[in-house]
Motif scaffolding. Structure first.
Motif, mmCIF file in Angstrom:
data_model
loop_
_atom_site.group_PDB
_atom_site.id
_atom_site.type_symbol
_atom_site.label_atom_id
_atom_site.label_comp_id
_atom_site.label_asym_id
_atom_site.label_seq_id
_atom_site.Cartn_x
_atom_site.Cartn_y
_atom_site.Cartn_z
ATOM 1 N N ILE A 1 0.842 -1.205 0.000
ATOM 2 C CA ILE A 1 0.000 0.000 0.000
ATOM 3 C C ILE A 1 0.871 1.247 0.000
ATOM 4 O O ILE A 1 0.580 2.229 -0.682
ATOM 5 N N ALA A 2 1.968 1.220 0.766
ATOM 6 C CA ALA A 2 2.824 2.400 0.891
ATOM 7 C C ALA A 2 3.486 2.790 -0.425
ATOM 8 O O ALA A 2 3.875 3.943 -0.603
ATOM 9 N N THR A 3 3.604 1.863 -1.362
ATOM 10 C CA THR A 3 4.255 2.165 -2.644
ATOM 11 C C THR A 3 3.299 2.721 -3.680
ATOM 12 O O THR A 3 3.720 3.070 -4.786
ATOM 13 N N ARG A 4 2.015 2.815 -3.345
ATOM 14 C CA ARG A 4 1.058 3.366 -4.312
ATOM 15 C C ARG A 4 1.363 4.836 -4.601
ATOM 16 O O ARG A 4 1.787 5.583 -3.721
ATOM 17 N N PRO A 5 1.147 5.295 -5.840
ATOM 18 C CA PRO A 5 1.448 6.688 -6.176
ATOM 19 C C PRO A 5 0.447 7.652 -5.532
ATOM 20 O O PRO A 5 -0.641 7.257 -5.117
ATOM 21 N N SER A 6 0.842 8.905 -5.475
ATOM 22 C CA SER A 6 -0.047 9.926 -4.918
ATOM 23 C C SER A 6 -1.196 10.184 -5.882
ATOM 24 O O SER A 6 -1.149 9.842 -7.066
ATOM 25 N N SER A 7 -2.237 10.820 -5.351
ATOM 26 C CA SER A 7 -3.415 11.126 -6.159
ATOM 27 C C SER A 7 -3.921 12.513 -5.769
ATOM 28 O O SER A 7 -3.371 13.167 -4.867
ATOM 29 N N VAL A 19 3.690 3.325 8.572
ATOM 30 C CA VAL A 19 3.645 3.665 9.993
ATOM 31 C C VAL A 19 2.475 2.956 10.680
ATOM 32 O O VAL A 19 2.598 2.471 11.804
ATOM 33 N N ILE A 20 1.336 2.900 9.976
ATOM 34 C CA ILE A 20 0.166 2.206 10.542
ATOM 35 C C ILE A 20 0.473 0.719 10.716
ATOM 36 O O ILE A 20 0.101 0.100 11.724
ATOM 37 N N GLY A 21 1.170 0.130 9.733
ATOM 38 C CA GLY A 21 1.568 -1.272 9.850
ATOM 39 C C GLY A 21 2.467 -1.504 11.051
ATOM 40 O O GLY A 21 2.320 -2.483 11.788
ATOM 41 N N ALA A 22 3.418 -0.587 11.265
ATOM 42 C CA ALA A 22 4.307 -0.696 12.418
ATOM 43 C C ALA A 22 3.536 -0.529 13.723
ATOM 44 O O ALA A 22 3.831 -1.194 14.727
ATOM 45 N N LEU A 23 2.527 0.364 13.722
ATOM 46 C CA LEU A 23 1.690 0.552 14.909
ATOM 47 C C LEU A 23 0.953 -0.748 15.259
ATOM 48 O O LEU A 23 0.933 -1.173 16.424
ATOM 49 N N ASN A 80 8.172 -0.278 9.086
ATOM 50 C CA ASN A 80 7.366 -1.496 9.077
ATOM 51 C C ASN A 80 8.248 -2.740 8.985
ATOM 52 O O ASN A 80 8.008 -3.745 9.658
ATOM 53 N N ILE A 81 9.294 -2.677 8.153
ATOM 54 C CA ILE A 81 10.223 -3.809 8.043
ATOM 55 C C ILE A 81 11.008 -3.964 9.342
ATOM 56 O O ILE A 81 11.284 -5.088 9.791
ATOM 57 N N LYS A 82 11.352 -2.823 9.976
ATOM 58 C CA LYS A 82 12.036 -2.903 11.272
ATOM 59 C C LYS A 82 11.151 -3.576 12.305
ATOM 60 O O LYS A 82 11.634 -4.324 13.166
ATOM 61 N N SER A 83 9.831 -3.319 12.230
ATOM 62 C CA SER A 83 8.926 -3.958 13.176
ATOM 63 C C SER A 83 8.842 -5.459 12.914
ATOM 64 O O SER A 83 8.720 -6.258 13.841
ATOM 65 N N ALA A 84 8.915 -5.848 11.620
ATOM 66 C CA ALA A 84 8.932 -7.277 11.285
ATOM 67 C C ALA A 84 10.216 -7.922 11.796
ATOM 68 O O ALA A 84 10.201 -9.052 12.305
ATOM 69 N N VAL A 136 6.784 5.253 16.267
ATOM 70 C CA VAL A 136 5.532 5.408 15.531
ATOM 71 C C VAL A 136 4.814 6.688 15.955
ATOM 72 O O VAL A 136 4.385 7.491 15.106
ATOM 73 N N PHE A 137 4.671 6.910 17.264
ATOM 74 C CA PHE A 137 3.922 8.075 17.739
ATOM 75 C C PHE A 137 4.681 9.374 17.469
ATOM 76 O O PHE A 137 4.054 10.423 17.294
ATOM 77 N N THR A 138 6.013 9.321 17.424
ATOM 78 C CA THR A 138 6.780 10.512 17.047
ATOM 79 C C THR A 138 6.418 10.935 15.629
ATOM 80 O O THR A 138 6.235 12.128 15.337
#
Length: 236
Positions: A1-7, A19-23, A80-84, A136-138
């Motif tokens: 999801i994080a790699t999706r382009p802006s709109s 960040v949400i995934g890491a949360l 997110n990868i760090k959380s994994a 995450v909260f920072t």
């Protein structure tokens, strides 16, 4: 999801999905810690029969893939990868504790060590989860990255030729590796547009060298710079 382009609706893209995934990972670690500690407490009060040798063997088998995973993921800056990687580290540490407790139980017959080992694992999980959730909260609270000092950045820009000073400098992270800066740049004298753009280009290059690749600078002259805090600062 994080790699999706802006709109048009999500102009910053979907970087915050990381960040949400890491949360969610951090909260899951705390839930796991609670579940393990609850089961360990029951086993401490009513210690079951534990086959120490078998426990140690299973723990040894479980530790190898987790060590491999940690080595593969530990250098990533992606939160997110760090959380994994933290999950894998927790599993590896748990397996190591299981191996040690299994050997000791096989040698001594003290089955309560199984529960004690579980509390050690819980401690590791809680420490890792708290460290992850702080990061995450920072980010979610628009905090400045720990690797960059705002005052130092302001001094670097103010020391550039043609720059008289800076103010209203805001520094925050969109995700673990995307840093943004906005600020007001006060330049000397009465420069024309070309001179102002040249000064902004110098400041942008200085910021890029400091690790800030997304910067927006508002140019002002001393005669027209903000004189009241209410004019530019976020006031509550």
């Amino acid at each position: 999801i994080a790699t999706r382009p802006s709109s048009a609706k999500h102009t910053f893209g979907f970087h915050r999905a990381e960040v949400i995934g890491a949360l969610l990972n951090g909260l899951l670690l705390l839930i796991m810690a609670w579940g393990i500690s609850s089961a360990a407490w029951n086993r401490l009060e009513n210690p079951p029969e534990v086959r120490g040798g078998l426990v140690a063997l299973i723990g040894l088998v479980g530790i190898l893939p987790n060590i491999w995973t940690v080595l593969r993921l530990r250098k990533s800056k992606n939160l997110n990868i760090k959380s994994a990687a933290l999950h894998a580290f927790g599993d590896a540490a748990a397996s190591l504790v299981v191996v040690i407790s299994g050997i000791v139980i096989a040698l001594t017959g003290i089955t309560r060590l199984d529960a004690v080992a579980s509390f050690v694992v819980v401690g590791l999980l809680i420490v890792g989860a708290i460290h992850l959730l702080k990061q995450v909260f920072t980010i979610l609270l628009e905090g400045a990255p720990s690797t960059i000092d705002r005052e130092k950045i302001s001094k670097i820009i103010a020391a550039l030729p043609g720059v008289e000073g800076t103010h209203d400098v805001h520094l925050w992270t969109l995700c673990s590796d995307v840093i943004y800066l906005t600020g007001h740049l006060v330049i000397d004298g009465h420069p024309n547009l070309a001179k102002a753009q040249e000064t902004v280009a110098l400041a942008t290059k200085a910021l890029d060298r400091a690790g800030i690749h997304h910067a927006t600078l508002q140019v002002e002259t001393p005669d027209h710079s903000c004189v009241k805090e209410e004019a530019c600062e976020i006031v509550h």
